[in-house]
Structures are given as structure tokens and as C-alpha cells.
Scaffold this active site. Structure first.
Site, PDB file in Angstrom:
ATOM      1  N   ASP A  71       0.848  -1.207   0.000  1.00  0.00           N
ATOM      2  CA  ASP A  71       0.000   0.000   0.000  1.00  0.00           C
ATOM      3  C   ASP A  71       0.879   1.250   0.000  1.00  0.00           C
ATOM      4  O   ASP A  71       0.636   2.200  -0.748  1.00  0.00           O
ATOM      5  CB  ASP A  71      -0.897   0.056   1.254  1.00  0.00           C
ATOM      6  CG  ASP A  71      -1.929  -1.063   1.320  1.00  0.00           C
ATOM      7  OD1 ASP A  71      -3.064  -0.827   0.913  1.00  0.00           O
ATOM      8  OD2 ASP A  71      -1.586  -2.168   1.774  1.00  0.00           O
TER       9      ASP A  71
ATOM     10  N   THR B  31      -6.755  -5.022   0.551  1.00  0.00           N
ATOM     11  CA  THR B  31      -5.538  -5.245   1.350  1.00  0.00           C
ATOM     12  C   THR B  31      -5.674  -6.460   2.262  1.00  0.00           C
ATOM     13  O   THR B  31      -4.751  -7.271   2.379  1.00  0.00           O
ATOM     14  CB  THR B  31      -5.215  -3.992   2.208  1.00  0.00           C
ATOM     15  OG1 THR B  31      -4.988  -2.884   1.337  1.00  0.00           O
ATOM     16  CG2 THR B  31      -3.983  -4.207   3.058  1.00  0.00           C
TER      17      THR B  31
END
Length: 308
Positions: free
Chosen positions: A51, A122
Site C-alpha cells: 500500500d 488489502t
């Protein structure tokens, strides 16, 4: 010569190359084995090294080339020097061969807002559900999502060791969407795709009101829209706050470019100007076909509970 192309087409061509670079970073971090996971607000709201690095890569690469853009990324990162290795300055020439839709030909850089989700899905990434993961770059003009790029880093990952991993889907309203084979879900079937890790009573009540033949619980908004355009699901239903503008901006464009519809639970269009709140507080309802059926099934109790 770059100057002969419109700002929008140059931006989309650059974002395509930047998204491909992002996919490479996502795969590299899995291969290295250290995901660097931190919890943001809860055990289902995670951030990984991917990320962080992907957002730095996307935002820095875009800002260098298009310094007047407004870029809004999911991750709250401290300003730091970005490693040159993360910068992508290429552009995908195939996109520059396409005509810019006339309504966007005079757009200036400063008129555009780019919404970035460096790693959509995620939680699934950390659990090895790699086909749920996408990188999302959405481009908005006058509050409306008009262009989008979705990179799926692990597309094909179950096709054997010799498979080419990853693909990039892109689209512009008025031009079309590319990089996939459009397919409709089986006629007469109500297959609902919804959240895997953020379900609640509202979400369930709304889905049950649609008399589903099947309910798919998967991660990532980008992934769910891909399910709609590839015929795996008929509607994406998420009757809850939680989804953000960077989750929906790019996928919405791809769906709209092929004739689908994405709104909040009340049927309102989502707004993407730089001043808007980031949360899609009235949920998401999307379908490639028969959107009206799904919209008509949303219970009043669900609408009353979700304030736009």
C-alpha cells in the site's frame, strides 16, 4: 509529439503505465515475503508495505508529469523522498492512438482530480486471496468519474507456472472500456457480489430483499466490478458506509463505459470533486444490466438507515 495529445489522453496513457508498475511492486513484495502489515483503525483495516510503496509510486509519478493535478490517495503517508526506482515516466502509446471524446478535449490539468487506491483488497492480499486485489486510479472532472484504470496484479495466478501474471483494464466515458472480454451474467439469475469482511444486518437485509440465487462474498470494490463486467455476478450490493471514493472512482468508469450503472443505495450518482467527503456513506449499488430491478428491491428501512 506529446503536445499534440489532449491532457486527458496523456494522463490516461501515463496512468496505464504507472498502474502496470504498481502491479509489479505488489508482486515483488509478496515474493520477498515481508508484507510489513500495520493495523490502521481495526483488524479489518490494514495497510501493508505494498500500500505504502504503490501509493508513493503512483502519486509521485503522476505529480512529476502533471504538477497541477489534484491527487487524493487512500494512505496517509508522511512526506518523504521517493526512491527513483518507484518513478514510472512511460506512457502506453496504444491509448494515445485513440481519439479523445470531444467533451473532454479542452480539459486542463488543474480541472482534474485523481483518486488513488494503491491496493484495493488489502485484507485479502494479506490472506493470500490474490485475485481479489486491484490497483485503482480514477480520474474525475467536474465531480464526475470520467476515466479509470484498474490493474489486477494476480490475474491468471491460478493458471499454472507459465501463465503471464496481471492485466490492466482502462476506460474513458464516451470512448469505451478495454483490456477484458465483456460478458453478461446468466439471464434470469440474481447473483449478488458483496463484502467479504464488512458485512452487517443492513447489508444482509438488502441482499435478501433481492431474492438472490447466489451471494458471492469477495474482497475489493475493483474486483466486484470486474465480476459484473465478466458475467460472474449480476449486481454489486453494499448497503453500508465503509467504501470510499478511491474504491469506486475507477471501477465506476469501467462499468459506465460498457452501459452499466453505479450509484449509492438511494440511486444518487457519486460525487468526486476534491472537496467531497471521502466516505460513500450511503453505500453502493451497481449492475451491468437490470439495475432498475435491484434498485426497486432496496427496502425503505435500509434507505432510511443510510444518509447520503
Amino acid at each position: 509529439m506529446a503536445s499534440s495529445h489532449t491532457v486527458l489522453m496523456r494522463l490516461v496513457a501515463s496512468a496505464y503505465s504507472i498502474a502496470q508498475k504498481a502491479g509489479t511492486i505488489v508482486r515483488r513484495i509478496i515474493a520477498e515475503g515481508d508484507l510489513g502489515i500495520v493495523e490502521k483503525t481495526s483488524a479489518t483495516d490494514l495497510q501493508t508495505k505494498a500500500d505504502r510503496l504503490v501509493q508513493m509510486s503512483i502519486c509521485s509519478s503522476l505529480a512529476r508529469k502533471f504538477p497541477k493535478l489534484t491527487i487524493i490517495g487512500e494512505e496517509d503517508l508522511p512526506p518523504e523522498e521517493v526512491d527513483q526506482e518507484l518513478i514510472e515516466d512511460g506512457q502506453w502509446e496504444e491509448i494515445l492512438k485513440q481519439p479523445c471524446p470531444s467533451q473532454y478535449s479542452a480539459i486542463k490539468e488543474e480541472d482534474l482530480v485523481v483518486w488513488v487506491d494503491p491496493l484495493d483488497g488489502t485484507k485479502e492480499y494479506t490472506e493470500g486471496l490474490l485475485d481479489n486485489v486491484t490497483v485503482l486510479i480514477g480520474i474525475a472532472y467536474e465531480g464526475k468519474a470520467i476515466a479509470g484504470i484498474i490493474n489486477q496484479p494476480y490475474y491468471n495466478y491460478q493458471a499454472g507456472p507459465d501463465a503471464v501474471l496481471g492485466r490492466t483494464i482502462w476506460g474513458i466515458l464516451g470512448l469505451g472500456a478495454f483490456g477484458f472480454q465483456l460478458k453478461e451474467a446468466p439471464a434470469g439469475k440474481h447473483i449478488i457480489t458483496t463484502t467479504r469482511s464488512h458485512s452487517n444486518k443492513l447489508v444482509t437485509d438488502c441482499i435478501m430483499a433481492m431474492n438472490p440465487d447466489d451471494v458471492l462474498r469477495v474482497g475489493g470494490a475493483g474486483n466486484k466490478i470486474i465480476q459484473l463486467i465478466e458475467g460472474k455476478a449480476s449486481a454489486y450490493v453494499f448497503a453500508s458506509p465503509g467504501c470510499k471514493k478511491w474504491d469506486t472512482c475507477a471501477p465506476e468508469v469501467i462499468l459506465h463505459a460498457v452501459g452499466g450503472t453505479l450509484t449509492d443505495i438511494h440511486g444518487n450518482a457519486l460525487q468526486y470533486s476534491k472537496e467531497v467527503k471521502h466516505m460513500n456513506s450511503a453505500g453502493v449499488l451497481a449492475a451491468l444490466r437490470n439495475y432498475e430491478y435491484y434498485a426497486s428491491c432496496v427496502p425503505e428501512s435500509v434507505k432510511n438507515a443510510l444518509v447520503p
